[in-house]
Design a protein around this motif. Structure first.
Motif, PDB file in Angstrom:
ATOM      1  N   HIS A  64       1.023  -1.129  -0.069  1.00  0.00           N
ATOM      2  CA  HIS A  64       0.093  -0.012   0.031  1.00  0.00           C
ATOM      3  C   HIS A  64       0.950   1.316   0.011  1.00  0.00           C
ATOM      4  O   HIS A  64       1.638   1.212   1.063  1.00  0.00           O
ATOM      5  CB  HIS A  64      -0.706  -0.003   1.166  1.00  0.00           C
ATOM      6  N   ILE A  65       0.599   1.859  -1.198  1.00  0.00           N
ATOM      7  CA  ILE A  65       1.857   3.207  -1.245  1.00  0.00           C
ATOM      8  C   ILE A  65       1.147   4.569  -1.133  1.00  0.00           C
ATOM      9  O   ILE A  65       1.918   5.528  -1.479  1.00  0.00           O
ATOM     10  CB  ILE A  65       2.683   2.782  -2.240  1.00  0.00           C
ATOM     11  N   GLY A  66       0.055   4.757  -0.770  1.00  0.00           N
ATOM     12  CA  GLY A  66      -0.665   5.962  -0.413  1.00  0.00           C
ATOM     13  C   GLY A  66      -1.333   6.469  -1.669  1.00  0.00           C
ATOM     14  O   GLY A  66      -1.534   5.783  -2.801  1.00  0.00           O
ATOM     15  N   MET A  67      -1.522   7.845  -1.898  1.00  0.00           N
ATOM     16  CA  MET A  67      -2.337   8.528  -2.585  1.00  0.00           C
ATOM     17  C   MET A  67      -1.549   8.690  -4.030  1.00  0.00           C
ATOM     18  O   MET A  67      -0.499   8.942  -4.119  1.00  0.00           O
ATOM     19  CB  MET A  67      -2.736   9.804  -2.355  1.00  0.00           C
ATOM     20  N   GLY A  68      -2.386   8.769  -5.053  1.00  0.00           N
ATOM     21  CA  GLY A  68      -1.991   8.988  -6.388  1.00  0.00           C
ATOM     22  C   GLY A  68      -2.826   9.383  -7.596  1.00  0.00           C
ATOM     23  O   GLY A  68      -4.120   9.358  -7.172  1.00  0.00           O
ATOM     24  N   ASP A  69      -2.678   9.782  -8.556  1.00  0.00           N
ATOM     25  CA  ASP A  69      -3.522   9.799  -9.631  1.00  0.00           C
ATOM     26  C   ASP A  69      -3.802   8.707 -10.422  1.00  0.00           C
ATOM     27  O   ASP A  69      -2.765   8.066 -11.104  1.00  0.00           O
ATOM     28  CB  ASP A  69      -2.989  11.053 -10.757  1.00  0.00           C
ATOM     29  N   ARG A  70      -4.984   8.339 -10.294  1.00  0.00           N
ATOM     30  CA  ARG A  70      -5.556   6.835 -11.073  1.00  0.00           C
ATOM     31  C   ARG A  70      -6.063   7.000 -12.199  1.00  0.00           C
ATOM     32  O   ARG A  70      -6.897   8.084 -12.350  1.00  0.00           O
ATOM     33  CB  ARG A  70      -6.222   6.207 -10.022  1.00  0.00           C
ATOM     34  N   VAL A  71      -5.989   6.296 -13.198  1.00  0.00           N
ATOM     35  CA  VAL A  71      -6.576   6.554 -14.594  1.00  0.00           C
ATOM     36  C   VAL A  71      -7.403   5.347 -14.834  1.00  0.00           C
ATOM     37  O   VAL A  71      -7.162   4.175 -14.907  1.00  0.00           O
ATOM     38  CB  VAL A  71      -5.453   6.593 -15.710  1.00  0.00           C
ATOM     39  N   CYS A  72      -8.741   5.579 -15.381  1.00  0.00           N
ATOM     40  CA  CYS A  72      -9.443   4.615 -15.959  1.00  0.00           C
ATOM     41  C   CYS A  72      -9.556   4.680 -17.271  1.00  0.00           C
ATOM     42  O   CYS A  72      -9.554   6.215 -17.809  1.00  0.00           O
ATOM     43  CB  CYS A  72     -10.935   4.615 -15.474  1.00  0.00           C
ATOM     44  N   ILE A  73      -9.617   3.774 -18.144  1.00  0.00           N
ATOM     45  CA  ILE A  73      -9.698   3.965 -19.598  1.00  0.00           C
ATOM     46  C   ILE A  73     -11.139   3.551 -20.270  1.00  0.00           C
ATOM     47  O   ILE A  73     -11.405   2.241 -19.975  1.00  0.00           O
ATOM     48  CB  ILE A  73      -8.380   3.067 -20.321  1.00  0.00           C
ATOM     49  N   ASP A  74     -11.703   4.405 -20.414  1.00  0.00           N
ATOM     50  CA  ASP A  74     -13.103   4.030 -21.075  1.00  0.00           C
ATOM     51  C   ASP A  74     -12.930   4.142 -22.462  1.00  0.00           C
ATOM     52  O   ASP A  74     -12.432   4.909 -23.302  1.00  0.00           O
ATOM     53  CB  ASP A  74     -14.333   5.153 -20.523  1.00  0.00           C
ATOM     54  N   THR A  75     -13.163   2.840 -23.003  1.00  0.00           N
ATOM     55  CA  THR A  75     -13.124   2.382 -24.531  1.00  0.00           C
ATOM     56  C   THR A  75     -14.584   2.656 -25.308  1.00  0.00           C
ATOM     57  O   THR A  75     -15.639   2.876 -24.560  1.00  0.00           O
ATOM     58  CB  THR A  75     -12.610   0.918 -24.675  1.00  0.00           C
ATOM     59  N   ILE A  76     -14.690   2.592 -26.471  1.00  0.00           N
ATOM     60  CA  ILE A  76     -15.962   2.483 -27.171  1.00  0.00           C
ATOM     61  C   ILE A  76     -16.230   1.187 -27.280  1.00  0.00           C
ATOM     62  O   ILE A  76     -17.334   1.103 -28.478  1.00  0.00           O
ATOM     63  CB  ILE A  76     -15.758   3.520 -28.458  1.00  0.00           C
ATOM     64  N   SER A  77     -15.779   0.158 -26.887  1.00  0.00           N
ATOM     65  CA  SER A  77     -15.888  -1.219 -27.337  1.00  0.00           C
ATOM     66  C   SER A  77     -16.427  -1.912 -25.891  1.00  0.00           C
ATOM     67  O   SER A  77     -16.202  -1.545 -24.990  1.00  0.00           O
ATOM     68  CB  SER A  77     -14.754  -1.978 -27.693  1.00  0.00           C
ATOM     69  N   LYS A  78     -17.384  -2.823 -26.193  1.00  0.00           N
ATOM     70  CA  LYS A  78     -17.674  -3.649 -25.111  1.00  0.00           C
ATOM     71  C   LYS A  78     -16.655  -4.723 -24.690  1.00  0.00           C
ATOM     72  O   LYS A  78     -16.273  -5.317 -25.828  1.00  0.00           O
ATOM     73  CB  LYS A  78     -19.106  -4.381 -25.191  1.00  0.00           C
ATOM     74  N   LEU A  79     -16.044  -4.513 -23.804  1.00  0.00           N
ATOM     75  CA  LEU A  79     -15.009  -5.680 -23.503  1.00  0.00           C
ATOM     76  C   LEU A  79     -15.695  -6.896 -22.814  1.00  0.00           C
ATOM     77  O   LEU A  79     -16.594  -7.081 -22.061  1.00  0.00           O
ATOM     78  CB  LEU A  79     -13.850  -5.247 -22.123  1.00  0.00           C
ATOM     79  N   ASP A  80     -15.034  -8.302 -22.760  1.00  0.00           N
ATOM     80  CA  ASP A  80     -15.442  -9.327 -22.405  1.00  0.00           C
ATOM     81  C   ASP A  80     -14.723  -9.754 -20.945  1.00  0.00           C
ATOM     82  O   ASP A  80     -14.031  -8.984 -20.468  1.00  0.00           O
ATOM     83  CB  ASP A  80     -14.770 -10.595 -23.155  1.00  0.00           C
ATOM     84  N   ALA A  81     -15.320 -10.566 -20.264  1.00  0.00           N
ATOM     85  CA  ALA A  81     -15.035 -10.753 -18.776  1.00  0.00           C
ATOM     86  C   ALA A  81     -13.612 -11.383 -18.620  1.00  0.00           C
ATOM     87  O   ALA A  81     -13.179 -10.883 -17.715  1.00  0.00           O
ATOM     88  CB  ALA A  81     -16.086 -11.953 -18.173  1.00  0.00           C
ATOM     89  N   ASP A  82     -13.133 -11.657 -19.569  1.00  0.00           N
ATOM     90  CA  ASP A  82     -11.783 -12.383 -19.637  1.00  0.00           C
ATOM     91  C   ASP A  82     -10.687 -11.494 -20.533  1.00  0.00           C
ATOM     92  O   ASP A  82      -9.613 -11.890 -20.737  1.00  0.00           O
ATOM     93  CB  ASP A  82     -11.594 -13.879 -19.917  1.00  0.00           C
ATOM     94  N   GLU A  83     -11.170 -10.214 -20.476  1.00  0.00           N
ATOM     95  CA  GLU A  83     -10.341  -9.173 -21.351  1.00  0.00           C
ATOM     96  C   GLU A  83      -9.726  -8.160 -20.235  1.00  0.00           C
ATOM     97  O   GLU A  83     -10.598  -7.871 -19.391  1.00  0.00           O
ATOM     98  CB  GLU A  83     -11.054  -8.536 -22.604  1.00  0.00           C
ATOM     99  N   GLY A  84      -8.797  -7.658 -20.752  1.00  0.00           N
ATOM    100  CA  GLY A  84      -8.257  -6.587 -19.862  1.00  0.00           C
ATOM    101  C   GLY A  84      -7.070  -5.714 -20.482  1.00  0.00           C
ATOM    102  O   GLY A  84      -6.959  -5.780 -22.057  1.00  0.00           O
TER     103      GLY A  84
END
Length: 376
Positions: free
Chosen positions: A207-227
């Protein structure tokens, strides 16, 4: 599915035509479209390359004589339209149709003709791929080759994705070597659909404290085993799951990967990477599933917020190379493991196995690298 790339040099003089043709063939193009005046060029073209010749009532005798003299089976005779007279005249040769499509009537004609000819080359008068979708959908049962005539690499790339399977071939008409090269690279990237994911052994979390986290929202529907492959070093990264798994307090976001800290790399097409801080709307990133199958998806939005962060350290069981990913410090961040299952990031322990990717030497951020380099 393989895509065939063909080059149209019918309006080029001999010097320019041969310059473009020579580059295209050395790049991996598999066919060339010639006019009657250029037929002698066939003697300079390797025997494994298809040669398309357009015929009509006026030139049919000359073209048939030329084909008979050369006794080769690589010539494809193209008719302007369905013509039973020409069909009979060239009954011993492979034949196809070259048709201009500008309305519903010509589209329906293309659909009908796809039943009778192995090769259908279509020139679209309008900037649209909807008729191509309909023709591809209908012609699948005949296992023929539907080819779109294009004038730039971007159009060829889009045609290659139409109806997901795409047109089986594209015929490029251009004046520049650059477009020949660009089309080849774009289609190759489209077809490069797997990487070697491997099991990584978790060495520990911190656990390393606060930082700037990025979510990548795509224009595609991703599968459950995709990342996406996320990492802090040039060695590679860890396969962070899409938000397709149970969240007790919110709905799923099947278009999203909660990727990690702003400094992190994400794997992109052509075995390149970008910093999460660099991503913007319209950029392409790679999604990767648990079997290593990849696809390029476009970014629709970047969501950046300050959050507690978690460092995950892991090591390749094959090469002993170490990688790490820094993700949001929360139970709902999942890491993919074998057979498409996921593990909660905050519950990982030393010895657990997760999936990741180890970069190969020589390609990173589009330039050659030494594998010991840890930053851009």
């Amino acid at each position: 599915m393989e895509k065939e790339l063909w080059l149209d040099i019918t309006d080029k003089n001999e010097k320019k035509g041969y310059e473009l043709l020579n580059y295209a063939l050395n790049t991996g193009y598999t066919g060339v479209y010639l006019d009657q005046k250029q037929m002698n060029l066939s003697e300079k073209i390797p025997k494994n390359i298809k040669i398309f010749l357009r015929v009509n009532q006026e030139n049919k005798n000359d073209i048939r004589k030329y084909i008979q003299e050369h006794k080769e089976n690589r010539f494809v005779v193209l008719f302007d339209d369905q013509d039973k007279g020409l069909d009979e005249f060239f009954k011993n040769n492979e034949t196809g149709i070259y048709i201009s499509l500008n309305d519903r009537e010509s589209m329906e004609k293309s659909i009908r003709l796809s039943e009778f000819y192995k090769t259908i080359i279509i020139q679209f008068e309008s900037v649209t791929n909807i008729p191509l979708e309909l023709i591809l959908a209908y012609s699948q049962q005949y296992k023929n080759t539907i080819c779109k005539r294009i004038q730039n690499s971007e159009d060829g790339w889009i045609a290659s994705m139409t109806m997901e399977m795409g047109s089986q071939a594209v015929l490029l008409k251009t004046d520049t070597i650059e477009e020949i090269k660009n089309l080849k690279e774009k289609v190759e990237a489209l077809l490069s659909n797997s990487i070697e994911v491997e099991e990584l052994e978790v060495e520990g979390i911190q656990h390393i404290g606060m930082g700037d986290r990025v979510c990548i929202d795509t224009i595609s529907k991703l599968d459950a085993d995709e990342g996406m492959i996320i990492g802090s070093t040039s060695n590679g990264g860890i396969l962070v799951s899409s938000e397709n798994h149970y969240l007790p307090y919110m709905d799923l976001r099947p278009f999203r990967v909660n990727a990690g800290a702003i400094h992190s790399y994400v794997l992109c097409p052509d075995n390149k990477t970008k910093y999460l801080s660099e991503l913007k709307v319209g950029d392409e990133v790679l999604t990767v599933n648990s079997q290593g199958k990849v696809r390029a998806v476009s970014v629709g939005r970047i969501k950046m917020e300050k959050r507690p962060m978690l460092l995950i350290k892991a090591i390749s069981k094959k090469t002993q190379k170490q990688v790490n990913a820094i993700v949001q410090d929360d139970w709902h961040i999942r890491i993919l493991s074998s057979k498409g299952s996921v593990k909660n990031s905050v519950l990982l322990q030393a010895g657990d196995l997760v999936l990741g990717y180890i970069m190969k030497a020589g390609r990173h951020l589009g330039v050659a690298i030494d594998e010991t380099i840890m930053e851009k």
